[in-house]
Scaffold this active site. Sequence first.
Site, mmCIF file in Angstrom:
data_model
loop_
_atom_site.group_PDB
_atom_site.id
_atom_site.type_symbol
_atom_site.label_atom_id
_atom_site.label_comp_id
_atom_site.label_asym_id
_atom_site.label_seq_id
_atom_site.Cartn_x
_atom_site.Cartn_y
_atom_site.Cartn_z
ATOM 1 N N LYS A 6 48.331 -92.811 -7.022
ATOM 2 C CA LYS A 6 48.739 -93.938 -6.186
ATOM 3 C C LYS A 6 47.555 -94.890 -5.997
ATOM 4 O O LYS A 6 46.409 -94.507 -6.175
ATOM 5 C CB LYS A 6 49.204 -93.423 -4.818
ATOM 6 C CG LYS A 6 50.345 -92.417 -4.888
ATOM 7 C CD LYS A 6 50.503 -91.641 -3.583
ATOM 8 C CE LYS A 6 49.406 -90.599 -3.430
ATOM 9 N NZ LYS A 6 49.557 -89.801 -2.181
ATOM 10 N N GLY A 35 52.040 -93.764 1.958
ATOM 11 C CA GLY A 35 51.838 -92.673 1.001
ATOM 12 C C GLY A 35 52.814 -91.541 1.201
ATOM 13 O O GLY A 35 53.316 -90.953 0.232
ATOM 14 N N ASP A 36 53.115 -91.237 2.464
ATOM 15 C CA ASP A 36 54.095 -90.182 2.744
ATOM 16 C C ASP A 36 55.496 -90.626 2.312
ATOM 17 O O ASP A 36 56.279 -89.825 1.799
ATOM 18 C CB ASP A 36 54.090 -89.846 4.239
ATOM 19 C CG ASP A 36 52.740 -89.328 4.711
ATOM 20 O OD1 ASP A 36 52.022 -88.715 3.901
ATOM 21 O OD2 ASP A 36 52.397 -89.543 5.889
#
Length: 329
Positions: free
Chosen positions: A238, A270-271
Amino acid sequence: MSERANGSGFQDQMFQPEIVTFGESMALMMPDNTKGIEYSSQFQSLFGGAESNVAIGISRLGHRVGWFGRLGKDPFGRMILKKIRGEGVEVSRAELTAEAPTGMMLREVVSGKTSVYYYRKGSAASLMRPEHLDEAYIKQAKYLHVTGITMALSEGARETVKEAVRLAKKHGVKVCFDPNLRLKLWSIDEARGVLLDMAKEADYFLPGLDELKLLYRTESFDEIVGKLRELPGISIVKGGDDVTYIVDKTSVTEVPYFKAEQVVDTVGAGDGFCAGFFVGLLKNYELAEAVRLGNLIGCMVVQMEGDWEGIPTWEQVEAYLNNVKHVER
């Protein structure tokens, strides 16, 4: 003294998670205005935690997920457990314990800069030990998701992650590992060996590009790719300028981001990505399409405030995609 969130045995439950994750969820206090913490008298009482954020996202996107961890037997612990359960996450292996309190974090945004202050040393979650794991619970899942945050909490928590991964691999459960490097919890020198060793155990390694630069001590993307190709699993990187990278033994695939109309809050992006990626895997998407779904969820999350509150439902995802297709025409 501790108690399970649900006293019934797991084998009696009809809800069997496809993905299992665990870690620390904390109470989150934020000023109820645009002032800094020291000048605020009113605060929002919320909660957050990387693993529970991902679990909530998977549930909202229509798949079965289980989360467990240790929370204090206190008002914050009970609040967190109720809210995670209320989001449709299976929590029968979570525990409320009188041994230690629920961890807490404070967050403020001042002049556009987000600052986080942790109060988690000696928390209930830091007392996790391998004997708290339920092998049967892990065994029945398709995927186990773990993060480096849990490994940073304590030696016991670190060993718990290692044992959970060992149990998963023993039963053919695929392992997904997000290093989630938090330098407020441990130094890069302490973290490097632990996180890179765990990356070797993962079927899917989910680092950020900035994390890899620190872990591998290089700014060179080519050197980073070379290191990732030494790992047995697939790396989903990412944080590229405009793309997420898929790195395997022979290729680097770039999956473009979706463009956000406005960026309100990047916390939880990100989660959200992880939740979308895992749901893509569960839907048997091709890997690039699973990453694309992760990119979409991350894009939708940054357009709302909150750690997990902005994660969409599957119906909202479909509506968003239909709108994008309409605009493209």
